[in-house]
Design an enzyme around this catalytic site. Structure first.
Site, PDB file in Angstrom:
ATOM      1  N   GLU A   1     -25.357  -0.309  84.956  1.00  0.00           N
ATOM      2  CA  GLU A   1     -25.710  -1.295  83.929  1.00  0.00           C
ATOM      3  C   GLU A   1     -24.430  -1.578  83.170  1.00  0.00           C
ATOM      4  O   GLU A   1     -23.948  -0.734  82.412  1.00  0.00           O
ATOM      5  CB  GLU A   1     -26.812  -0.748  83.030  1.00  0.00           C
ATOM      6  CG  GLU A   1     -27.468  -1.825  82.159  1.00  0.00           C
ATOM      7  CD  GLU A   1     -26.840  -1.931  80.782  1.00  0.00           C
ATOM      8  OE1 GLU A   1     -25.951  -2.802  80.621  1.00  0.00           O
ATOM      9  OE2 GLU A   1     -27.215  -1.160  79.888  1.00  0.00           O
TER      10      GLU A   1
ATOM     11  N   CYS B   1     -24.592  -4.333  74.814  1.00  0.00           N
ATOM     12  CA  CYS B   1     -24.438  -5.158  76.015  1.00  0.00           C
ATOM     13  C   CYS B   1     -25.378  -6.355  76.032  1.00  0.00           C
ATOM     14  O   CYS B   1     -25.112  -7.333  76.722  1.00  0.00           O
ATOM     15  CB  CYS B   1     -24.646  -4.300  77.264  1.00  0.00           C
ATOM     16  SG  CYS B   1     -26.252  -3.477  77.318  1.00  0.00           S
TER      17      CYS B   1
END
Length: 495
Positions: free
Chosen positions: A250, A284
């Protein structure tokens, strides 16, 4: 500073042990060291891997309810001392105490949530082509998981990796980020107190080039799961390829935040600000680029600026603070360079763009909320992840135009749309090419969802049943109980 600190030792094979070197831990609010930890080397990493390999058969053989009981105790211990852990996070990472409390609560929820899968990890029974036969597909533990986490959520991301791995019957070697090792070491002590058997979870402090590479190249690692940057993710994939080790990554994001003319502008402006400025923009899924339909562009910008000006940059331990410092000086300077480049490229600065004239706490790595306009699609500020409290705002004319701009990115993690038009919403679901889309709301993501990205945001994902599935492997079993030989009955040659 009255903050209970974990010991500096790492957890390896059920024992807290020292490493060959030590590293200071810096408080982002002061720029000063307030603790130090031992750092592992490759030899300690391999020792931890061996202990995890040795512990896995017994842990995997437990009834899932037994594993779940240990996980529920971990959750209880987290909640029991939640305020201490929140203050620890603030001290080493710099996020506000309000956000840190949420992070600790989220960590506990990971263990509670995944403990509930004790009765939900299912296999399958399929019909056979032959009488007197069944086909079984079993879901089994992978074995040993190597987990690598970043610095922006140093407590919760331990839980995000460890909890699903444990309920699936795996053992874990986790490497914390060298900037924020204390949260993981605190979690290591929780694991020990909760009765996690020796070797089942090993927690290492160390650098990527030494400890991270050792994990990624070790033949006894069955999965590498990592949250972090794109360059690091690419190195991990290259190293893991030596042993064909599966990876789940990720990575970064460049989330578009789209505001249509029919949206609730007050809600959109508040949401856009929260999504950009939470954790000082170091998330993020943060709003990295805001697109506003031209008829409401001026009104939105005015509302957004008002929200931004109302936010308090200050001591992250103060509950009244909205934005704390960046995690370190290098990250602060990176944001400064990104804004300077945008201004050099012709962007217009509406507010911010500098460190506070007077630092809220002496020596802290603070940066003011910053809003930029007058942007071109090719500017780096619209293409590269900023990871700081900087908001570029761009007008657009049509839905088709903004979808094209949103998708024109090498990232594909999260995207946001604010509109009251259901048909447009459904078009966005189909046309916006991101792994996660939020409509009329912002993150964080939910435990039962699936946090995943496209393109350079990485292969893999976390959370929910789909996140759990990466910690399991499938075994197919053909059971013939008819007493007859089925070889001659095969309808095609075995492949």
């Amino acid at each position: 500073m009255n903050i209970p600190l974990p010991g500096p030792e790492m957890l390896v094979n059920g024992k807290f042990r020292q490493g060959p070197t030590q590293r200071d831990v810096i408080n982002p609010a002061s720029g000063q060291a307030f603790a130090n930890v031992y750092m592992a080397d490759a030899a300690i990493a391999h020792e931890a891997i061996a202990s995890a390999r040795g512990a896995q058969p017994a842990w995997g053989a437990l009834a899932p309810l037994q594993r779940a009981a240990v996980m529920r105790e971990i959750a209880r211990l987290i909640r029991q001392d939640a305020e201490d852990y929140a203050r620890l996070i603030v001290s080493e990472q710099g996020k506000t105490i309000k956000e840190a409390r949420g992070e600790v609560g989220g960590a506990a929820e990971f263990f509670s949530y995944f403990s509930e899968f004790a009765r939900r990890i299912q296999g399958e029974i399929l019909p056979s082509d032959h009488a007197g036969e069944q086909i079984w597909v079993q879901r089994l533990p992978l074995g040993v998981v190597g987990a690598i986490i970043p610095w922006n959520y140093p407590f919760a991301l331990v839980a995000r990796k460890v909890a699903p791995a444990l309920i699936a019957g795996n053992t874990v070697v986790l490497k914390s980020h060298e900037e924020t090792p204390l949260s993981a070491l605190a979690m290591a002590r929780i694991f020990d107190r909760a009765g996690v058997p020796a070797g089942v979870v090993n927690v290492l402090s160390g650098t990527g080039p030494e400890v991270g590479e050792a994990l990624c190249t070790a033949p006894d690692i069955d999965l590498i799961t990592m949250t972090g940057s794109v360059p690091t993710g690419k190195r991990i994939m290259a190293n893991a390829a030596q042993n064909l080790t599966p990876v789940s990554l990720e990575l970064g994001g460049k989330a578009p935040f789209i505001v249509m003319a029919d949206a609730d502008l007050d809600l959109a402006a508040r949401s856009a600000a929260t999504s950009r400025y939470m954790n000082c923009g170091q998330v993020c899924i943060c709003n990295e680029r805001t697109y506003v339909e031209r008829p409401v562009y001026d009104a939105f910008v005015e509302k957004f600026l008002a929200v931004s000006r109302s936010l308090r940059v200050g001591d992250p331990m103060d509950p009244a603070t909205d934005i704390g410092p960046k995690v370190n000086l290098a990250e602060l300077e990176k944001v400064e360079a990104r804004v300077a480049q945008a201004l050099s490229d012709g962007a217009e600065l509406l507010m911010g763009g500098h460190r506070p004239e007077r630092s809220p706490t002496e020596g802290g790595f603070y940066y003011t909320p910053t809003v930029l306009t007058g942007l071109r699609p090719d500017m780096a500020i619209l293409r590269d992840e900023t990871f700081g409290p900087v908001v570029p705002i761009v007008p657009f004319d049509t839905f088709e135009d903004v979808v094209e701009q949103a998708n024109d990115s090498r990232y594909g993690l999260s995207a946001y749309l604010f509109t009251n038009d259901m048909r447009r919403t459904m078009r966005a679901v189909n046309e916006i090419d991101f792994g996660e889309i939020y409509v009329n709301r912002i993150g964080p993501e939910s435990l039962q969802g699936f946090h995943t990205g496209f393109r350079n945001s990485g292969p893999g994902g976390d959370d929910g049943v789909h996140g759990l599935d990466k910690y399991l492997r499938k075994k197919t079993v053909y059971i013939n109980y008819s007493g007859s030989n089925t070889v001659d009955l095969m309808p095609y040659p075995a492949g």
